[in-house]
Motif scaffolding. Structure first.
Motif, PDB file in Angstrom:
ATOM      1  N   GLU A 203     -12.344  -8.131  -0.156  1.00 31.64           N
ATOM      2  CA  GLU A 203     -12.160  -8.086   1.293  1.00 31.64           C
ATOM      3  C   GLU A 203     -12.190  -6.647   1.796  1.00 31.64           C
ATOM      4  OE1 GLU A 203     -11.766 -10.433   3.840  1.00 31.64           O
ATOM      5  OE2 GLU A 203     -12.704 -11.638   2.275  1.00 31.64           O
ATOM      6  N   LEU A 204     -11.511  -5.733   1.072  1.00 26.46           N
ATOM      7  CA  LEU A 204     -11.532  -4.325   1.458  1.00 26.46           C
ATOM      8  C   LEU A 204     -12.947  -3.767   1.393  1.00 26.46           C
ATOM      9  CD1 LEU A 204      -9.977  -1.762   2.225  1.00 26.46           C
ATOM     10  CD2 LEU A 204      -9.589  -1.351  -0.224  1.00 26.46           C
TER      11      LEU A 204
ATOM     12  N   ASP B 122       0.815  -1.207   0.000  1.00 29.60           N
ATOM     13  CA  ASP B 122       0.000   0.000   0.000  1.00 29.60           C
ATOM     14  C   ASP B 122       0.854   1.263   0.000  1.00 29.60           C
ATOM     15  OD1 ASP B 122      -2.496  -1.341   0.081  1.00 29.60           O
ATOM     16  OD2 ASP B 122      -2.201  -1.730   2.216  1.00 29.60           O
TER      17      ASP B 122
ATOM     18  N   SER C 242      -8.201   0.035  -3.709  1.00 28.05           N
ATOM     19  CA  SER C 242      -8.394   1.275  -2.949  1.00 28.05           C
ATOM     20  C   SER C 242      -9.315   2.256  -3.665  1.00 28.05           C
ATOM     21  CB  SER C 242      -7.041   1.932  -2.666  1.00 28.05           C
ATOM     22  OG  SER C 242      -6.352   2.212  -3.880  1.00 28.05           O
TER      23      SER C 242
ATOM     24  N   THR D 239      -5.109  -3.161  -5.662  1.00 30.90           N
ATOM     25  CA  THR D 239      -5.418  -3.282  -4.237  1.00 30.90           C
ATOM     26  C   THR D 239      -6.868  -2.971  -3.926  1.00 30.90           C
ATOM     27  OG1 THR D 239      -4.834  -0.982  -3.756  1.00 30.90           O
ATOM     28  CG2 THR D 239      -3.050  -2.627  -3.636  1.00 30.90           C
TER      29      THR D 239
ATOM     30  N   ARG E 175      -8.506  -9.390  -2.675  1.00 31.22           N
ATOM     31  CA  ARG E 175      -8.170  -8.272  -1.789  1.00 31.22           C
ATOM     32  C   ARG E 175      -9.179  -7.142  -1.922  1.00 31.22           C
ATOM     33  NH1 ARG E 175      -2.572  -5.784   0.222  1.00 31.22           N
ATOM     34  NH2 ARG E 175      -3.389  -3.834   1.028  1.00 31.22           N
ATOM     35  N   THR E 176      -9.584  -6.839  -3.158  1.00 30.03           N
ATOM     36  CA  THR E 176     -10.559  -5.778  -3.378  1.00 30.03           C
ATOM     37  C   THR E 176     -11.877  -6.106  -2.703  1.00 30.03           C
ATOM     38  OG1 THR E 176      -9.534  -5.129  -5.480  1.00 30.03           O
ATOM     39  CG2 THR E 176     -11.833  -4.487  -5.141  1.00 30.03           C
TER      40      THR E 176
ATOM     41  N   THR F 177     -14.922  -4.668   4.464  1.00 23.92           N
ATOM     42  CA  THR F 177     -14.577  -3.883   5.653  1.00 23.92           C
ATOM     43  C   THR F 177     -15.181  -2.490   5.602  1.00 23.92           C
ATOM     44  OG1 THR F 177     -12.512  -2.977   4.729  1.00 23.92           O
ATOM     45  CG2 THR F 177     -12.400  -5.128   5.845  1.00 23.92           C
ATOM     46  N   ARG F 178     -15.512  -2.020   4.398  1.00 23.33           N
ATOM     47  CA  ARG F 178     -16.111  -0.683   4.249  1.00 23.33           C
ATOM     48  C   ARG F 178     -17.627  -0.741   4.127  1.00 23.33           C
ATOM     49  NH1 ARG F 178     -12.812   3.340   2.131  1.00 23.33           N
ATOM     50  NH2 ARG F 178     -14.671   4.660   2.418  1.00 23.33           N
TER      51      ARG F 178
END
Length: 256
Positions: free
Chosen positions: A74-75, A17, A47, A45, A71-72, A78-79
């Motif tokens: 999973e992120l 990151d 983001s 990632t 990963r995307t 979390t949001r």
């Protein structure tokens, strides 16, 4: 280029990151995105895709590497963003993958130099955009700089300003803005890749600075966000284009 080469590269950079170039690029293009529907053709990632989705946009994210897709998503979770946000894509058959006339914005960041037929890909991007939809495109600049690092990462080409403008206009996209970006890295890249005929290491982009830790990356991240993104330098390692879709495909003269 093979999709395997791109996946190998993604397998490295998806875990970092602190890549100041990617951070600066995301900050550069974020405010030019229009909605409500957005296609991110290489989310890495996640983001940017997740930020846009969290802001209320309808985002479809693609990537050629399964780890980046995971990963995307999973992120996104979390949001509080509905998943799956990201899907696996092998860089071919974009229209078949996402459908026609669906998106107000298409983000094509560091993708076009990986595909075998860039004309075909741009034509498909034009088809997935709605009328007057926007393409935000980033590609490497200066064909003469195509070197060992490019080839090791599966980069097939670099672009001139005139060549990129022709490519976009050839497929019904009107260029609103076309600028150089990443001036800071240009002298070092040219010296190592063209002068010394060596390969520029990616270590400095990922925060591998030994005793200095991540401090240089944080400073470079600030530099890109505050300086690179606001001053238009006369040259740079990348070209950033913003174009919109017009009705039909106008006839344009091929650059010499």
């Amino acid at each position: 280029m093979t999709i395997e080469t791109m996946r190998w590269h993604e397998a490295v950079n998806v875990h970092y990151d602190q890549d100041f170039r990617r951070q600066g690029l995301v900050a550069l293009v974020r405010n030019d995105v229009i909605g409500p529907r957005v296609l991110d053709m290489r989310c890495i990632t996640g983001s940017l895709a997740v930020e846009l989705a969290a802001a209320g946009m309808e985002v479809m994210a693609l990537d050629g590497y399964e780890g980046a897709v995971h990963r995307t998503n999973e992120l996104a979770r979390t949001r509080g963003v509905r998943t799956p946000l990201a899907q696996l894509w092998d860089l071919t058959g974009l229209v078949d993958r996402v459908g026609e006339r669906r998106f107000e914005t298409v983000l094509c960041l560091d993708v076009l130099n990986h595909v075998k037929d860039d004309h075909k890909t741009v034509a498909e991007i034009s088809r997935v955009l709605v009328e007057h939809g926007r393409l935000i495109l980033v590609v490497p600049a200066f064909p003469a700089l195509l070197g060992k690092r490019d080839r090791s990462l599966g980069h097939l080409r670099r672009y001139t300003k005139s060549g990129l403008r022709y490519l976009l206009e050839r497929h019904g996209l009107t260029v609103q803005s076309l600028r150089y970006w990443n001036f800071t890295a240009l002298p070092l890249f040219a010296l190592i890749e063209r002068g010394l005929r060596a390969r520029l290491s990616d270590q400095f982009r990922y925060g591998w600075w030994g005793l200095f830790g991540s401090l240089p990356n944080r400073l470079l991240g600030w530099w890109y966000r505050v300086v690179e993104n606001h001053l238009r330098f006369p040259c740079g390692l990348s070209l950033v284009a913003i174009a919109h879709k017009e009705h039909g495909s106008p006839s344009v003269r091929k650059p010499r």
